[in-house]
Motif scaffolding. Structure first.
Motif, PDB file in Angstrom:
ATOM      1  N   LEU A 178       0.782  -1.202   0.107  1.00 52.25           N
ATOM      2  CA  LEU A 178       0.100   0.028  -0.033  1.00 52.25           C
ATOM      3  C   LEU A 178       0.719   1.159   0.148  1.00 52.25           C
ATOM      4  O   LEU A 178       0.277   2.373   0.243  1.00 52.25           O
ATOM      5  N   CYS A 181       0.199   4.875   1.066  1.00 45.97           N
ATOM      6  CA  CYS A 181      -0.998   4.851   2.019  1.00 45.97           C
ATOM      7  C   CYS A 181      -1.065   4.062   3.176  1.00 45.97           C
ATOM      8  O   CYS A 181      -2.143   3.321   3.398  1.00 45.97           O
ATOM      9  N   GLN A 182      -0.176   4.121   3.897  1.00 46.51           N
ATOM     10  CA  GLN A 182      -0.166   3.384   5.327  1.00 46.51           C
ATOM     11  C   GLN A 182      -0.260   4.530   6.228  1.00 46.51           C
ATOM     12  O   GLN A 182       0.427   5.712   6.169  1.00 46.51           O
ATOM     13  N   ARG A 188      -3.479   0.293   6.123  1.00 47.25           N
ATOM     14  CA  ARG A 188      -4.891   0.468   5.597  1.00 47.25           C
ATOM     15  C   ARG A 188      -4.828  -0.342   4.385  1.00 47.25           C
ATOM     16  O   ARG A 188      -4.316  -0.140   3.442  1.00 47.25           O
ATOM     17  N   ASN A 189      -5.834  -1.255   4.373  1.00 48.36           N
ATOM     18  CA  ASN A 189      -6.134  -2.055   3.383  1.00 48.36           C
ATOM     19  C   ASN A 189      -7.639  -2.263   2.907  1.00 48.36           C
ATOM     20  O   ASN A 189      -7.935  -3.019   2.202  1.00 48.36           O
ATOM     21  N   ALA A 236      -7.720   2.802   2.723  1.00 45.46           N
ATOM     22  CA  ALA A 236      -6.417   3.068   1.873  1.00 45.46           C
ATOM     23  C   ALA A 236      -7.011   3.468   0.660  1.00 45.46           C
ATOM     24  O   ALA A 236      -6.314   4.604   0.083  1.00 45.46           O
TER      25      ALA A 236
END
Length: 308
Positions: A178, A181-182, A188-189, A236
């Motif tokens: 990711l 976008c962590q 975050r998934n 995410a």
């Protein structure tokens, strides 16, 4: 396979449709092989079943039948682009209101709908036709006012031996972690898919099955903003449809940008306009996904957005 299609759609329909709609599913060609994208074939049946449900507000009978049919030259001549030979016929039949003669020629047009503004944007049958033509097939319609409708989707059968290959895993280029976008070391998934069309939301679990991501859905801008507030630490990426009845996708993205300027967003539409593209670019949106789409296109777009 046709049998797998009917089983998954049957589970969805039996679990979500009103109890006053009595459903029957039958597949008489379980061993036949269709060459096509499973996600898009699911989308055909989901769209047609949801339309049938909406045509029976007081309840009725829904029949979904898959059978093998040999299309001869006489039949092929009735439909532009139709080919002769063995086909699978996906028939979705209801006992609902039927389609008035005056609008039958328009039902496959993008954004044409007889439903109220809060019931959809009119892309369902347009999507069905686009997917069907993309698979080399054609559609026949049988309808009678106040007696019901039947949509018969004809898809070519695979010729000769078919090798079924496992779906290739996306190349490991770092996107699966990711990227940027962590959130503070906490992965975050979660992907939030926002679309007013019920079939798109319903097929989301199939799309994300066995993927690195979890998925949740929202039917409108209000639901999307609520999920954004309650699940912000998990999110995410957002996939936002542009054509929604209460607040369009551009307006929703504008609000989201004020709340979460860092959030990855993909815009999707069955008809991107020049004006909407310019508005989206002004909001920093550079990833666009046209409808209809398949699973490979979806994840390619997700990886690109998360990497970017």
């Amino acid at each position: 396979s046709p049998k797998g299609l009917t089983e998954e759609i049957e589970r969805f329909v039996n679990g979500t449709f009103p109890k006053n709609i009595h459903c029957r599913f039958h597949c008489s060609c379980p061993g036949t092989v269709l060459v096509g994208d499973p996600t898009q074939l699911h989308q055909i049946l989901l769209n047609l079943c949801v339309n049938a449900r909406d045509a029976m507000p007081e309840g009725g009978q829904l029949e979904v039948e898959l059978s093998r049919v040999d299309v001869d030259q006489r039949m092929a001549n009735r439909f532009m682009g139709a080919a002769t030979g063995p086909h699978v016929c996906l028939c979705v039949r209801d006992t609902g209101t039927g389609i008035p003669e005056g609008i039958r020629e328009r039902i496959f047009d993008p954004f044409f709908t007889t439903k109220s503004a809060d019931k959809g944007t009119g892309l369902g049958l347009s999507t069905v036709l686009g997917i069907t033509k993309g698979h080399g097939g054609f559609i026949d319609l049988q309808t009678e006012r106040n007696k019901g409708s039947a949509f018969l989707v004809y898809l070519p059968v695979a010729q000769g031996p078919v090798t079924v290959e496992e779906e290739a895993a996306p190349e490991d280029t770092g996107e699966n972690d990711l990227g940027n976008c962590q959130a503070n070391g906490s992965d975050r998934n979660l992907v939030l898919l926002v679309d007013d069309e019920a079939p798109i939301r319903s097929i989301a679990p199939f799309l994300f099955k066995d993927s690195p991501y979890r998925v949740t859905t929202a039917a409108n801008a209000g639901e999307a903003l609520n999920q954004l507030a309650s699940r912000h630490s998990e999110l995410a990426l957002l996939i936002v449809d542009l054509a929604m009845p209460d607040m369009d996708g551009v307006a929703l993205i504008r609000q989201i940008r004020q709340l979460r300027p860092d959030l990855c967003i993909v815009a999707m539409s069955g008809n991107f306009s020049k004006a909407s593209m310019e508005d989206l670019r002004s909001l920093g949106i550079i990833h666009f996904m046209p409808k209809p789409f398949d699973r490979h296109a979806l994840f390619a777009k997700i990886f690109a957005a998360l990497k970017g």
